[in-house]
Design an enzyme around this catalytic site. Structure first.
Site, PDB file in Angstrom:
ATOM      1  N   ASN A  45      17.511  35.259   0.931  1.00 19.57           N
ATOM      2  CA  ASN A  45      15.747  34.808   1.036  1.00 19.57           C
ATOM      3  C   ASN A  45      15.151  33.311   0.251  1.00 19.57           C
ATOM      4  O   ASN A  45      15.640  32.916   0.173  1.00 19.57           O
ATOM      5  CB  ASN A  45      15.566  35.616  -0.167  1.00 19.57           C
ATOM      6  CG  ASN A  45      13.472  36.033  -0.027  1.00 19.57           C
ATOM      7  OD1 ASN A  45      12.973  35.211   0.207  1.00 19.57           O
ATOM      8  ND2 ASN A  45      13.458  37.353   0.292  1.00 19.57           N
ATOM      9  N   ALA A  46      14.567  33.325   1.850  1.00 15.91           N
ATOM     10  CA  ALA A  46      14.150  31.884   1.895  1.00 15.91           C
ATOM     11  C   ALA A  46      12.806  31.520   1.234  1.00 15.91           C
ATOM     12  O   ALA A  46      12.237  30.577   1.807  1.00 15.91           O
ATOM     13  CB  ALA A  46      13.782  31.222   3.149  1.00 15.91           C
TER      14      ALA A  46
END
Length: 173
Positions: A45-46
């Site tokens: 997840n960024a």
């Protein structure tokens, strides 16, 4: 209460204080986040690189509690638009029977709030419906930080950069 109740997933408490100027709302924590009891815990997840880029700080290298401390110090809050829902797996598309979070109540208690940003399409769709008329609070739709939202990190970062206008030029100490 957070975690799993059968296939019903329960979200986390909001991370906010009286100085919160920007509230970032996701949909509902995914399985990796629920297991770790941390917002945006999935390693792909960024979120942390994206918000770190906005703030000019490498938050991803910090321990989780320090990440939250840095967000609060910069006036950033976190929560989700869904308090609980039935879901198998972590995809927003699998969410069934969502129970809305009390966004209006939370927002009403944040005197410094200037903007609400939605992390992903579902968060924006549901969040805008829950919040309704916001008066002077700006609503911002962002591409999801989830690895399931398959656009490049650089393309996501370009859109997330709009959040910079809500912060002073220099990081808070």
């Amino acid at each position: 209460m957070t975690g799993h109740t059968g296939d019903r997933r329960l979200g986390f408490a909001p991370i906010v204080d009286a100085e919160t100027r920007l509230l970032i709302l996701g949909s509902l924590p995914g399985d990796a986040s629920l297991k770790a009891a941390q917002y945006y815990a999935h390693p792909r997840n960024a979120f942390w690189p994206l918000i770190g880029g906005v703030l000019g700080e490498d938050l991803a290298v910090l321990p989780y509690e320090q990440r939250l401390d840095r967000l609060k110090a910069r006036g950033v809050g976190l929560w989700d638009v869904i308090a609980s829902a039935e879901r198998s797996g972590s995809l927003d598309a699998a969410i069934r029977s969502p129970e809305a979070a009390d966004l209006r109540g939370l927002i009403g208690g944040l005197p410094a709030l200037r903007a609400v940003a939605f992390n992903g399409k579902l968060a924006a769709k549901l969040g805008r419906r829950i919040i309704g008329d916001t008066g002077d609070i700006i609503l911002v739709d962002l591409p999801s930080s989830s690895p399931a939202h398959a656009i490049s990190l650089s393309a996501k970062a370009e859109t997330w950069a709009i959040l910079r206008k809500f912060f002073p030029d220099k990081p808070a100490a």
